[in-house]
Design an enzyme around this catalytic site. Structure first.
Site, short mmCIF file in Angstrom:
data_model
loop_
_atom_site.label_atom_id
_atom_site.label_comp_id
_atom_site.label_asym_id
_atom_site.label_seq_id
_atom_site.Cartn_x
_atom_site.Cartn_y
_atom_site.Cartn_z
N ASP A 36 85.21 62.81 26.90
CA ASP A 36 84.39 63.70 27.72
C ASP A 36 83.03 63.08 28.05
O ASP A 36 82.39 63.45 29.02
CB ASP A 36 84.10 64.99 26.94
N HIS B 150 70.55 46.72 49.78
CA HIS B 150 70.52 47.60 50.96
C HIS B 150 71.91 47.96 51.48
O HIS B 150 72.04 48.79 52.36
CB HIS B 150 69.72 46.94 52.10
N ASN C 110 73.13 61.94 38.17
CA ASN C 110 74.34 61.48 38.87
C ASN C 110 74.17 61.69 40.38
O ASN C 110 73.82 62.78 40.81
CB ASN C 110 75.55 62.31 38.43
N TRP D 155 90.31 63.80 33.81
CA TRP D 155 89.97 63.34 32.46
C TRP D 155 89.18 64.40 31.68
O TRP D 155 88.33 65.08 32.24
CB TRP D 155 89.06 62.11 32.57
N LYS E 221 69.24 48.82 31.58
CA LYS E 221 68.28 49.64 32.34
C LYS E 221 67.02 49.93 31.53
O LYS E 221 65.91 49.93 32.07
CB LYS E 221 68.93 50.97 32.76
N HIS F 191 82.52 57.01 40.24
CA HIS F 191 81.95 58.11 39.46
C HIS F 191 82.75 59.39 39.72
O HIS F 191 83.64 59.41 40.56
CB HIS F 191 80.49 58.32 39.85
N TYR G 288 75.21 49.20 30.07
CA TYR G 288 74.44 49.49 31.28
C TYR G 288 73.09 50.11 30.89
O TYR G 288 72.04 49.72 31.40
CB TYR G 288 75.30 50.45 32.10
N SER H 168 68.58 55.17 35.35
CA SER H 168 69.66 56.15 35.42
C SER H 168 69.48 57.13 34.27
O SER H 168 68.91 56.78 33.23
CB SER H 168 70.99 55.41 35.27
N SER H 169 70.01 58.34 34.43
CA SER H 169 69.84 59.34 33.37
C SER H 169 70.63 58.95 32.11
O SER H 169 70.39 59.51 31.04
CB SER H 169 70.26 60.72 33.86
N CYS H 170 71.56 57.99 32.21
CA CYS H 170 72.35 57.63 31.02
C CYS H 170 71.56 56.77 30.02
O CYS H 170 72.07 56.42 28.97
CB CYS H 170 73.66 56.96 31.39
N VAL I 228 72.61 53.76 47.48
CA VAL I 228 71.18 54.13 47.45
C VAL I 228 70.38 53.28 48.43
O VAL I 228 69.56 53.79 49.21
CB VAL I 228 70.61 53.97 46.02
N GLY I 229 70.64 51.96 48.41
CA GLY I 229 69.89 51.04 49.26
C GLY I 229 70.08 51.37 50.74
O GLY I 229 69.11 51.38 51.51
N PRO J 112 67.27 58.57 38.31
CA PRO J 112 68.06 59.59 39.00
C PRO J 112 69.18 60.12 38.12
O PRO J 112 69.73 59.39 37.30
CB PRO J 112 68.66 58.84 40.20
N1 LIG Z 1 75.39 55.95 41.86
C1 LIG Z 1 74.83 56.72 40.95
O1 LIG Z 1 75.34 57.79 40.58
C2 LIG Z 1 73.52 56.33 40.32
C3 LIG Z 1 72.93 57.23 39.44
C4 LIG Z 1 71.73 56.90 38.85
C5 LIG Z 1 71.13 55.69 39.16
N2 LIG Z 1 71.70 54.83 40.03
C6 LIG Z 1 71.01 53.57 40.27
O2 LIG Z 1 70.75 53.40 41.65
C7 LIG Z 1 70.82 52.01 41.97
C8 LIG Z 1 71.75 51.81 43.14
O3 LIG Z 1 73.04 52.31 42.83
P1 LIG Z 1 74.18 52.51 43.94
O4 LIG Z 1 74.92 53.72 43.54
O5 LIG Z 1 73.58 52.39 45.28
O6 LIG Z 1 75.12 51.27 43.64
P2 LIG Z 1 76.06 50.46 44.65
O7 LIG Z 1 76.49 51.32 45.77
O8 LIG Z 1 77.09 49.82 43.80
O9 LIG Z 1 75.10 49.36 45.23
C9 LIG Z 1 74.60 48.33 44.44
C10 LIG Z 1 74.08 47.24 45.32
O10 LIG Z 1 73.68 46.16 44.46
C11 LIG Z 1 74.14 44.96 45.01
N3 LIG Z 1 74.35 43.94 43.99
C12 LIG Z 1 75.13 44.02 42.89
N4 LIG Z 1 75.12 42.84 42.25
C13 LIG Z 1 74.34 42.01 42.99
C14 LIG Z 1 73.93 40.66 42.85
N5 LIG Z 1 74.35 39.92 41.82
N6 LIG Z 1 73.13 40.13 43.80
C15 LIG Z 1 72.71 40.87 44.85
N7 LIG Z 1 73.04 42.15 45.02
C16 LIG Z 1 73.85 42.71 44.10
C17 LIG Z 1 75.44 45.32 45.68
O11 LIG Z 1 75.76 44.34 46.64
P3 LIG Z 1 77.31 43.95 46.89
O12 LIG Z 1 78.00 45.21 47.24
O13 LIG Z 1 77.23 42.98 48.00
O14 LIG Z 1 77.79 43.37 45.60
C18 LIG Z 1 75.11 46.66 46.29
O15 LIG Z 1 74.50 46.50 47.54
C19 LIG Z 1 71.26 51.29 40.71
O16 LIG Z 1 70.14 50.75 40.06
C20 LIG Z 1 71.85 52.38 39.86
O17 LIG Z 1 71.70 52.10 38.52
C21 LIG Z 1 72.89 55.12 40.64
#
Ligand SMILES: NC(=O)c1ccc[n+]([C@@H]2O[C@H](COP(=O)([O-])OP(=O)(O)OC[C@H]3O[C@@H](n4cnc5c(N)ncnc54)[C@H](OP(=O)(O)O)[C@@H]3O)[C@@H](O)[C@H]2O)c1
Length: 315
Positions: free
Chosen positions: A269, A11, A165, A202, A140, A179, A136, A107-109, A15-16, A163
């Site tokens: 790229d 959270h 990017n 890049w 996933k 990113h 990664y 993720s789309s990757c 996203v959270g 989702p």
């Molecule tokens: N960002 C994108 O472009 C994107 C695109 C597609 C999908 N997603 C997916 O969306 C989801 C959320 O991504 P986001 O961008 O919100 O990432 P984020 O901002 O890095 O947030 C990730 C969260 O996970 C927590 N976390 C990581 N390791 C942990 C652990 N060992 N125990 C407990 N909590 C942990 C982090 O807590 P701490 O900060 O306290 O470590 C943080 O709150 C992911 O599944 C990601 O794959 C993201």
């Protein structure tokens, strides 16, 4: 439904945090959260005890090890191990506690590097992955399959959202791990502030990408939960893509940068094009609301307002 007990894992992440805020604004009052320094989701025993105690009815799994190409390439073990353990622990503890509905974020990757465009959900596992983020992506894919196996074997309703990017408030602007959108916002902003210095980017700028504002993803998660959407995988995106060069020009304009842009073509790229086919989720009634220019402008405003408290992401 609004008094359903919902656990949002991750959270404090981009996203959270957006998802928590949206659910609260819609009147959901029984939401459980735990920061990672109190509950490390890689710790199976701690996750099991937490889930046994809290007994949520719905879980949104937005916790993961997340980062850009550079971070993925330099930390393959963390991207594979952390994601495998976090998702296995949370999904299994949810299942053992009879959680009826879970939303897993992929993720789309995860799709093959050379998948036909736009990418349909059924293209999963039909070709090889982009090597830089295979660690990664493989984690996933395992998460999606865990949910799919539980749906098939135990009749659970565990849905994976894929989702494209993302960008928006709360993003990671740390240049070592960020990113493309937050990295460009920061680079252009700092170059403009320092006397319109050139900005080095890049690759060739030719690859095409799709971008979704994180608020729209939060709305897709709410939509999934409220409709108890069934099915294993749904792509979430805008259905529109632009080249990295066009993105750079847009962000350059928004940040007021007038200097030169140089392209370091010796850097990779990545996948040439990545556009999701979002017709499956559209057919259920969800659509994005925020267009790219508007979303980027708002994200830049958020960056300016929060520039002193931006998070540092350590790996
Ligand atoms: N960002 C994108 O472009 C994107 C695109 C597609 C999908 N997603 C997916 O969306 C989801 C959320 O991504 P986001 O961008 O919100 O990432 P984020 O901002 O890095 O947030 C990730 C969260 O996970 C927590 N976390 C990581 N390791 C942990 C652990 N060992 N125990 C407990 N909590 C942990 C982090 O807590 P701490 O900060 O306290 O470590 C943080 O709150 C992911 O599944 C990601 O794959 C993201």
């Amino acid at each position: 439904m609004r008094d359903n007990k919902i656990y949002i894992a991750g959270h404090l992440g981009m996203v959270g945090a957006e998802t928590l805020q949206l659910f609260q604004s819609k009147g959901y009052s029984n939401i459980v959260t735990k920061p990672s320094d109190e509950l490390d989701l890689r710790n199976q025993k701690a996750v099991t005890e937490f889930m046994d105690r809290e007994q949520p009815e719905v879980v949104v799994l937005a916790a993961a090890r997340v980062g850009g190409i550079l971070a993925n390439d330099q930390n393959p073990y963390q991207f594979l191990y952390d994601n495998l353990t976090i998702q296995s622990n949370v999904i299994n503890a949810a299942h053992e506690n009879e959680v009826e509905h879970l939303v897993f974020l992929g993720s789309s990757c995860i799709y093959p590097k050379h998948a036909p465009q736009p990418i349909k959900e059924e293209y999963l596992l039909t070709g090889s992955l982009e090597p830089t983020n295979q660690w990664y992506a493989i984690a996933k894919i395992a998460g999606i399959k865990l949910c799919e196996a539980l749906n098939r074997q135990y009749g659970r309703n565990y849905v994976s959202l894929m989702p494209t990017n993302l960008y928006g408030p709360g993003d990671n602007f740390d240049l070592k791990t960020s990113h493309v959108v937050p990295a460009m916002i920061r680079k252009f902003h700092e170059a403009a502030e320092n006397g319109q210095l050139p900005v080095a980017l890049w690759g060739t700028g030719q690859p095409k990408r799709e971008f979704l504002h994180v608020r729209d993803l939060a709305k897709a998660i709410l939509f999934t939960v409220e409709n108890r959407l069934k099915g294993d995988i749904y792509n979430v995106g805008t259905g529109k893509d632009i080249s990295i060069k066009e993105l750079a020009n847009l962000i350059q304009k928004i940040t007021g940068h007038h200097g030169e842009i140089t392209w370091n073509t010796s850097k990779p790229d990545g996948t040439p094009r990545k556009l999701l086919d979002v017709s499956k989720l559209h057919s259920h009634g969800w659509r994005h609301n925020i267009e790219l220019q508007d979303g980027l402008t708002k994200t830049y405003q958020w960056y300016l307002q929060n520039i002193k408290e931006l998070k540092e992401v350590k790996l």
